[in-house]
Design an enzyme around this catalytic site. Structure first.
Site, short mmCIF file in Angstrom:
data_model
loop_
_atom_site.label_atom_id
_atom_site.label_comp_id
_atom_site.label_asym_id
_atom_site.label_seq_id
_atom_site.Cartn_x
_atom_site.Cartn_y
_atom_site.Cartn_z
N PHE A 1 0.86 -1.19 0.00
CA PHE A 1 0.00 0.00 0.00
C PHE A 1 0.89 1.23 0.00
O PHE A 1 1.65 1.47 0.93
CB PHE A 1 -0.94 0.06 1.21
CG PHE A 1 -1.85 1.26 1.12
CD1 PHE A 1 -3.03 1.20 0.40
CD2 PHE A 1 -1.50 2.48 1.71
CE1 PHE A 1 -3.85 2.32 0.28
CE2 PHE A 1 -2.31 3.59 1.58
CZ PHE A 1 -3.49 3.52 0.87
N ASP B 1 9.20 2.89 1.93
CA ASP B 1 8.02 3.67 2.28
C ASP B 1 7.77 3.48 3.77
O ASP B 1 7.22 2.46 4.19
CB ASP B 1 6.82 3.23 1.44
CG ASP B 1 5.54 4.00 1.81
OD1 ASP B 1 5.55 4.71 2.83
OD2 ASP B 1 4.54 3.87 1.06
N LYS C 1 2.49 10.97 7.47
CA LYS C 1 1.66 10.66 8.64
C LYS C 1 2.11 11.36 9.93
O LYS C 1 1.75 12.50 10.14
CB LYS C 1 1.53 9.14 8.81
CG LYS C 1 0.73 8.53 7.64
CD LYS C 1 0.00 7.25 7.98
CE LYS C 1 -1.07 6.96 6.93
NZ LYS C 1 -0.72 5.91 5.97
C1 LIG Z 1 -0.95 6.00 4.46
C2 LIG Z 1 0.12 5.48 3.60
C3 LIG Z 1 0.40 6.07 2.36
C4 LIG Z 1 -0.43 7.18 1.77
O1 LIG Z 1 -0.46 8.33 2.56
P1 LIG Z 1 -1.61 9.42 2.32
O2 LIG Z 1 -1.22 10.55 3.22
O3 LIG Z 1 -2.90 8.78 2.72
O4 LIG Z 1 -1.58 9.76 0.88
C5 LIG Z 1 1.47 5.57 1.63
N1 LIG Z 1 2.21 4.55 2.09
C6 LIG Z 1 1.96 3.95 3.28
C7 LIG Z 1 2.84 2.84 3.74
C8 LIG Z 1 0.89 4.38 4.06
O5 LIG Z 1 0.63 3.77 5.21
#
Ligand SMILES: *Cc1c(COP(=O)(O)O)cnc(C)c1O
Length: 401
Positions: free
Chosen positions: A141, A226, A255
């Site tokens: 994700f 990520d 985040k």
């Molecule tokens: C939440 C998340 C995203 C996307 O972040 P947004 O601020 O919702 O666009 C990308 N990668 C990971 C691993 C995430 O948990």
């Protein structure tokens, strides 16, 4: 007085139904606690997908935001401001990366990392233009833009939304041989989450990250991590990659960098990579604005000052030890690191949502991820007393019929 039902109906009627929230309407938050319209108090065990690691409404972050609101909020990057440089320096000091590039949402930062890696591929590695490949993992994700959903393996995230962006071969998560087989002369990067959060807190086999790093070095490939969800202390290390002593070439964060106040994300890398970006290559009207920069600096300060990484490690282990002792009646597997814990239920139990609803009634907000896993990721400011209140409630819920 307006009831929860009123607000739920309002959202139902006038909003797109792109989420399926629990039936609880929140009006106030403080630390690990949130309150609903009727005044009922809940322990937040989701932390806005780890964006509120510092706890709700943290006084120091709030004060930094207020101070900045009184002075200057947005300049665009057409001009310098007196906060962005301080954020760059703070990030470099805390992470060891030479440089960073600020964006707003996580998805934007992932897109940025993809662009940077592709440019590196064309200018440094010498890949023929528009041939660059970035290897990604099954179950990933990384966000919701069209390019990012081009390489999701979740059918609902993509099936109605093509055509897609090419250039992202997919391999099984945790399988180092699969990566080796997918590498060719056009491979510029491998992009993975060190723990797959949205996929149900899925941990790769021990040594996987180290092996990915080695493979990247041997093949002149960039390692993109990520850590939007796993970073900034969530897993009991500052970065989840730190658990294996791995240093990716490109680190993506978001985040918790917001402190829960104002979206801020960033791509971190050394000069040899981020130095390739020149004026005009990339941009964002809001990225790097002084309000967001002030909030992010304060959010990072709180992680440091309150030793949240250590708290996550210690209380996360404490929670895992307790959960591991619960009879396995409904439990298939418990996975986690630090305060990032997923409990996968036996599939015949019929979905984790029932557990989430029982927990809500007992004053605990947790959310199912996919169908069968429930995630426990409270704000990292949680204390042992609160964990001791939480755990028996979780135990009872997990033992329900
Ligand atoms: C939440 C998340 C995203 C996307 O972040 P947004 O601020 O919702 O666009 C990308 N990668 C990971 C691993 C995430 O948990």
């Amino acid at each position: 007085m307006l009831t929860s039902e009123y607000f739920i109906n309002l959202e139902d009627q006038h909003g797109a139904h792109n989420y399926h929230p629990l039936d609880v309407v929140l009006v106030k938050g403080e630390g690990v606690w949130v309150y609903d319209v009727e005044g009922k108090k809940y322990l937040d065990c989701l932390s806005a997908y780890s964006a509120v690691s510092q706890g709700h409404n943290h006084p120091k972050i709030k004060q930094a935001m207020i101070d900045q609101l009184d002075r200057l909020t947005l300049t665009s990057r057409a001009f310098y401001n007196d906060k962005l440089g301080l954020l760059y320096k703070k990030l470099s000091d805390m992470t060891g990366y030479d440089k960073s590039l600020p964006m707003n949402s996580g998805a934007e930062a992932v897109e940025t990392a993809i662009k940077v890696a592709r440019k590196w591929g064309y200018h440094v590695k010498g890949v023929p233009r528009h041939k660059a490949e970035i290897i990604v993992a099954d179950g990933n994700f990384h966000g919701r833009t069209v390019t990012i959903i081009s390489f999701t393996s979740t059918p609902q995230y993509k099936d109605d939304f093509g055509p897609f962006t090419p250039g992202f071969p997919m391999v099984e998560y945790g399988d180092i041989k699969a990566i080796e087989n997918a590498i060719n002369e056009n491979t510029v990067a491998i992009m993975i989450e060190p723990i797959q959060g949205e996929n149900g807190v899925l941990l790769p086999p021990e040594g996987y990250l180290k092996a990915v790093e080695k493979l990247c070095r041997e093949n002149n490939i960039l390692f993109i991590a990520d850590e939007i969800q796993t970073g900034l202390g969530r897993t009991g290390a500052f970065f989840a990659c730190d658990h294996e002593g791995v240093r990716p070439d490109i680190m993506v964060i978001g985040k918790a960098l917001s402190g829960g106040f104002y979206p801020v994300s960033a791509v971190l890398a050394d000069e040899s990579v981020l130095g390739l970006i020149v004026p005009g290559d990339h941009g964002s009207t809001f990225g790097g604005n002084p309000l967001g920069a002030s909030v992010a600096i304060a959010a990072l300060d709180v992680i440091e000052d309150e030793k949240l990484v250590e708290n996550s490690r210690v209380l996360g282990q404490y929670m895992m030890d307790y959960l591991d002792e619960i009879p396995t009646k409904n439990i298939l597997e418990i996975r986690g690191k630090g305060l990032f814990i997923g409990v996968e239920l036996k599939h015949e139990f019929g979905g984790a949502r029932r557990i989430a609803e029982v927990l809500r009634d007992k004053g605990v907000l947790a959310k199912e991820t996919h169908e069968h896993t429930i995630r426990f990721a409270p704000p990292l400011v949680i204390d042992k007393e609160t964990v001791d209140w939480l755990l028996p409630i979780v135990r009872d819920a997990l033992l329900m019929d």
